[in-house]
Structure formats: structure tokens, C-alpha cells
Design a protein around this motif. Structure first.
Motif, short mmCIF file in Angstrom:
data_model
loop_
_atom_site.label_atom_id
_atom_site.label_comp_id
_atom_site.label_asym_id
_atom_site.label_seq_id
_atom_site.Cartn_x
_atom_site.Cartn_y
_atom_site.Cartn_z
N ARG A 1 0.85 -1.19 0.00
CA ARG A 1 0.00 0.00 0.00
C ARG A 1 0.88 1.25 0.00
O ARG A 1 1.74 1.42 0.85
CB ARG A 1 -0.91 -0.02 1.23
CG ARG A 1 -1.99 -1.09 1.16
CD ARG A 1 -2.52 -1.45 2.53
NE ARG A 1 -3.10 -0.35 3.24
CZ ARG A 1 -4.39 0.03 3.17
NH1 ARG A 1 -5.22 -0.63 2.38
NH2 ARG A 1 -4.85 1.03 3.89
N ASP A 2 0.66 2.11 -0.98
CA ASP A 2 1.43 3.35 -1.12
C ASP A 2 0.59 4.49 -0.54
O ASP A 2 -0.42 4.87 -1.14
CB ASP A 2 1.73 3.60 -2.58
CG ASP A 2 2.53 4.88 -2.82
OD1 ASP A 2 2.76 5.64 -1.85
OD2 ASP A 2 2.92 5.12 -3.98
N PRO A 3 0.97 5.04 0.61
CA PRO A 3 0.16 6.09 1.24
C PRO A 3 -0.12 7.26 0.31
O PRO A 3 -1.17 7.90 0.41
CB PRO A 3 1.00 6.51 2.45
CG PRO A 3 1.84 5.32 2.76
CD PRO A 3 2.15 4.70 1.43
N ALA A 4 0.80 7.53 -0.60
CA ALA A 4 0.61 8.67 -1.50
C ALA A 4 -0.49 8.41 -2.52
O ALA A 4 -1.01 9.35 -3.12
CB ALA A 4 1.92 8.98 -2.22
N ARG A 5 -0.84 7.14 -2.74
CA ARG A 5 -1.85 6.78 -3.74
C ARG A 5 -3.17 6.36 -3.13
O ARG A 5 -4.17 6.23 -3.85
CB ARG A 5 -1.32 5.66 -4.63
CG ARG A 5 -0.09 6.00 -5.43
CD ARG A 5 0.37 4.80 -6.23
NE ARG A 5 -0.65 4.38 -7.20
CZ ARG A 5 -0.65 3.20 -7.81
NH1 ARG A 5 0.32 2.33 -7.55
NH2 ARG A 5 -1.60 2.89 -8.67
N LEU A 6 -3.20 6.12 -1.84
CA LEU A 6 -4.42 5.61 -1.21
C LEU A 6 -5.49 6.70 -1.12
O LEU A 6 -5.20 7.87 -0.89
CB LEU A 6 -4.12 5.08 0.19
CG LEU A 6 -3.25 3.82 0.26
CD1 LEU A 6 -2.97 3.47 1.72
CD2 LEU A 6 -3.90 2.64 -0.45
N SER A 7 -6.73 6.28 -1.26
CA SER A 7 -7.84 7.21 -1.13
C SER A 7 -7.88 7.84 0.25
O SER A 7 -7.62 7.19 1.26
CB SER A 7 -9.16 6.47 -1.38
OG SER A 7 -10.27 7.29 -1.05
#
Length: 252
Positions: A236-242
Motif C-alpha cells: 500500500r502506497d500512502p501517497a496513492r491511497l484514497s
């Protein structure tokens, strides 16, 4: 985390066929390093069978124990949709047996679809979350995953993976094309969606089983024939998560 889904034709009340096909798919998924395999909705005895109440299984019945033992032997968790008998009631349920064969969760479908399901099944009234391969997993069944409040509720409770048996039929192709990936992206969860293919009675299934990552990317997608999907879920990439949950403004 590596996940697998099996897309096949309905066993059509042939219990031995359903069990044997599940075992073959499970062995193959385990050989490819999957942490869990998801089978379609009401795989036992088959979604569109006329005698489901008579064929409903208790959670500790011999067929279910056989699948639990298969999970233990392969070291791969197994999610199986089945018609569950509990006293006088029948539920559209999904059981998850862990890699040690133990029961991790048993979930009963909350959103029953159409008059046929409502005539056969009692509705479920609780979510099921559990640890799996370092993630927090949850179960939904078919129509459930089309309701954003349910997906959001699981994400808010910490779910990162939703394992979803389904029996999605024509003409609802939009669900596999758009709804499932959108739910994954909007709520930052991975969804493993296992559907049927072929026909069963008056239903023609759309196929389209898929594994969708937490950023909405389709990692594996089936057509309309039998298929075993196996995919590695990316970190999970925090920069891409909703960030919808944090950003939502309520308007009176």
C-alpha cells in the motif's frame, strides 16, 4: 500478499464435483504461493439450484471438514461460498478456513439479492474480520460489495483485504468492469472477487473474476471461461491511497 480466485462452472448440486474442483484449485493456488483462494458464491451446492434448502450444509458437516482439511494440507487459506443450514434457517454464507485448517470466519450475506434469495435465505447481520497473512481480511458476498457503506464500514474497522465470492449474472457486466475496481480504489482495499462462468438454469454468468489492488489497479482479470487467477498484491502506497474517509464533509 498473494491471492487467488477460482472461476468455474457451477457444480450443479454434484457435491463430489464441487469438492474435487475446489481441492484441485486450492492445490494449484498453494503451489503458486497464494495465501488464500476464493471460490464463487454458494459453490456448494451451486448458486441457482432448485433444492438449496434440502442441500444446505452445517458448518461442521463432513464436506466442510473436508475442505478445512484441504486448507491444512496445502497451507493455503480457503474461502468457500455455501448454503448454510443453522437450525430452521438457511443462510447464503462464506466460510474461511485458515492455512492450519481452523475456521477463521463464517459470514452471512447481508444484502440478499432479489425475490429468489429473499425467499430462500435469512439475511446476515454482522461483519466478519480476521487476520490473514499479515493483513486484516474481511468477507463480503456478491451484492454486498456493491454497497459503499459496507465497504467503508470494513475499511473503517481496519480491513485491508476483502474476499468476495459472487454469482454475478447477465446483464450486470458493469459490476465487474467498473463497480469492483471503484470500490477498491475509493476505500483503499484489495478485493478478490470470484465469480462463476457459463450457464446454470436460467442464468448466464458474466465471469470477470478479478483481483484488484488497493489503488484500484486490476491485477488479474478472467474472461468468461474457467480460470484460476493468482496475483501479488502490491504494498500500500500512502501517497496513492484514497483519503475519502478523512476528507468527507457531511452536509445537513
Amino acid at each position: 500478499m498473494r491471492l487467488a480466485t477460482w472461476q468455474g462452472a457451477s457444480p450443479a448440486s454434484d457435491l463430489e464435483t464441487g469438492l474435487a474442483e475446489a481441492e484441485r484449485a486450492l492445490a494449484a493456488a498453494a503451489a503458486m504461493g497464494a495465501a488464500a483462494l476464493v471460490l464463487p458464491e454458494v459453490w456448494l451446492p451451486g448458486y441457482n439450484q432448485d433444492d438449496i434448502p434440502a442441500r444446505a450444509l452445517e458448518i461442521d458437516s463432513a464436506p466442510m471438514r473436508r475442505l478445512a482439511d484441504s486448507a491444512r494440507k496445502t497451507g493455503c487459506a480457503l474461502v468457500v461460498g455455501y448454503a448454510q443450514r443453522d437450525g430452521d434457517s438457511v443462510y447464503n454464507a462464506a466460510a474461511c478456513f485458515g492455512p492450519d485448517g481452523g475456521l477463521l470466519a463464517n459470514y452471512r450475506k447481508v444484502q440478499l439479492y432479489g425475490p429468489r434469495e429473499r425467499a430462500i435465505y435469512a439475511p446476515g447481520d454482522a461483519y466478519a474480520l480476521f487476520p490473514l497473512a499479515g493483513e486484516t481480511a474481511a468477507l463480503l458476498i456478491c451484492y454486498d460489495v456493491e454497497f459503499a457503506p459496507h465497504v467503508k464500514a470494513l475499511a473503517d474497522r481496519g480491513a485491508t483485504v476483502i474476499l468476495n465470492p459472487t454469482a454475478n449474472m447477465m446483464p450486470f457486466t458493469h459490476v465487474v468492469r467498473y463497480t469492483v475496481p471503484a470500490m477498491a480504489a475509493n476505500h483503499a482495499v484489495t478485493i478478490a472477487y470470484a465469480n462463476y462462468c457459463g450457464s446454470e438454469g436460467d442464468l448466464t454468468y458474466v465471469g470477470g473474476s478479478q483481483i484488484v489492488g488497493p489503488h484500484g489497479e486490476v491485477l488479474a482479470l478472467a474472461g468468461d471461461h474457467p480460470a484460476l487467477l493468482v496475483a501479488e498484491v502490491p504494498p500500500r502506497d500512502p501517497a496513492r491511497l484514497s483519503t475519502q474517509t478523512a476528507d468527507l464533509r457531511h452536509v445537513k
